[in-house]
Design a protein around this motif. Structure first.
Motif, short mmCIF file in Angstrom:
data_model
loop_
_atom_site.label_atom_id
_atom_site.label_comp_id
_atom_site.label_asym_id
_atom_site.label_seq_id
_atom_site.Cartn_x
_atom_site.Cartn_y
_atom_site.Cartn_z
N THR A 169 9.31 -8.76 49.00
CA THR A 169 9.94 -7.46 48.77
C THR A 169 11.19 -7.29 49.64
O THR A 169 12.20 -6.77 49.19
CB THR A 169 8.95 -6.33 49.06
N LYS A 221 14.17 -9.17 48.17
CA LYS A 221 14.69 -8.52 46.96
C LYS A 221 15.41 -7.22 47.31
O LYS A 221 16.46 -6.91 46.74
CB LYS A 221 13.54 -8.25 46.00
N GLU A 222 14.86 -6.45 48.25
CA GLU A 222 15.49 -5.18 48.63
C GLU A 222 16.83 -5.43 49.32
O GLU A 222 17.81 -4.73 49.07
CB GLU A 222 14.55 -4.39 49.54
N ALA A 234 18.74 -8.05 48.91
CA ALA A 234 19.66 -8.54 47.89
C ALA A 234 20.23 -7.38 47.07
O ALA A 234 21.41 -7.37 46.72
CB ALA A 234 18.95 -9.54 46.98
N ALA A 235 19.38 -6.39 46.78
CA ALA A 235 19.85 -5.21 46.03
C ALA A 235 20.85 -4.41 46.86
O ALA A 235 21.87 -3.95 46.34
CB ALA A 235 18.65 -4.35 45.64
N ALA A 270 13.02 -16.07 45.13
CA ALA A 270 13.76 -14.83 45.33
C ALA A 270 15.10 -15.08 46.03
O ALA A 270 16.08 -14.38 45.78
CB ALA A 270 12.93 -13.85 46.16
N ALA A 321 19.65 -14.58 45.13
CA ALA A 321 20.30 -13.82 46.20
C ALA A 321 21.49 -14.60 46.76
O ALA A 321 22.55 -14.03 47.05
CB ALA A 321 19.30 -13.49 47.31
#
Length: 299
Positions: free
Chosen positions: A109, A112-113, A115-116, A150, A154
């Protein structure tokens, strides 16, 4: 004397005013903890030292000086509460901690967070952006395949060119899931497709992956497509070499010719010589693909 100052708050202020720095709060966090304890009616850690108490009593007999001290102390308290209780934590630091010590789910998580956040331009300083790219690249070596999966997009989305060798290594590892190998090759195409990377020592290894007969079909086709997305003469030469070799197999020779589309200019005589020769190839599919290879914007 001010009646609104409770004994606990009195002790907090006195500790802030201690002459000896070692007797003050070691950090703003401890100060904020005591202020929170006052608000919640809990016991505070601050205790009034005798020297500070004498100074405080002297100040209370001098209202103007007292007002100035209270104003300064109040400003420090407000700033401490803001920076430690209200200001958002550093996003990259939180992600680094989660990746280093979190559960598998939390690590995934966190990547991913982050990268966002990067994609949405919420990392405003270049230092934070570089730390994020370093974290993404480092995760490519993680033993957890989910973390690697993931980290691959990224690295591509953050344009981390330094990740190219690691991405190609993932693509070449036979033990890897083919879908992850394909994602790594797509990331290679993204990173090498915007401009010519400074370091191209990894390119021949990509060519080997595209030409090796033992490479799984889907992985091999993506390797060929990735070569077609890259800048520079080396990738073009690799594709031309693949297209000319009958032992490469008709399917992959056609894929190489298709990948050459828009990579060959009208002035590129050596490349045109190869394509013209292929127009009469014994393999009809290769001969027909020649037409696709020279669909140029100039025509």
């Amino acid at each position: 004397a001010p009646k609104s100052v409770t004994p606990d708050l009195d002790a907090i202020i006195l500790q802030c005013l201690e002459k000896d720095p070692d007797r003050r709060y070691p950090s703003m966090r401890e100060l904020a903890d005591d202020l929170r304890a006052v608000l919640e009616g809990k016991r505070v850690s601050a205790r009034s030292p005798s020297s500070a108490l004498r100074g405080w009593r002297n100040l209370r007999r001098r209202p103007l000086a007292l007002a100035g001290v209270l104003g300064s102390a109040g400003l420090l308290v407000v700033l401490g509460i803001y920076f430690l209780l209200l200001a958002p934590p550093k996003v990259v630091a939180v992600a680094q901690e989660a990746v280093a010590r979190g559960t598998p789910e939390r690590r995934l998580t966190a990547i991913k967070e982050l990268a966002a956040q990067y994609a949405e331009n919420k990392l405003t300083s270049e230092a934070d952006r570089q730390e994020a790219r370093d974290l993404f690249r480092g995760c490519l070596d993680d033993p957890d395949p989910s973390v690697v999966r993931a980290a691959v997009p990224a690295c591509a989305d953050s344009r981390e060119e330094a990740a190219l060798p690691a991405l190609l290594r993932i693509a070449r590892e036979e033990k890897r899931d083919p879908s992850l190998r394909i994602e790594a090759l797509k990331a290679v195409a993204v990173l090498g497709g915007t401009r010519q990377p400074a370091d191209q020592e990894w390119l021949p290894r990509l060519g080997e992956l595209a030409t090796h007969s033992q490479t799984p079909g889907k992985v091999r086709r993506q390797a060929i497509a990735s070569l077609g997305s890259l800048w520079g003469q080396v990738s073009k030469d690799l594709l031309l070499g693949l297209a000319q070799k009958p032992q490469s197999g008709g399917e992959y020779r056609v894929a190489a010719l298709q990948a050459l589309r828009n990579k060959i200019s009208l002035a590129d005589k050596p490349a045109w010589s190869v394509l013209i020769n292929l127009s009469g190839d014994d393999d009809r599919e290769v001969s027909a693909a020649y037409g696709l290879a020279h669909v140029l914007p100039e025509l």
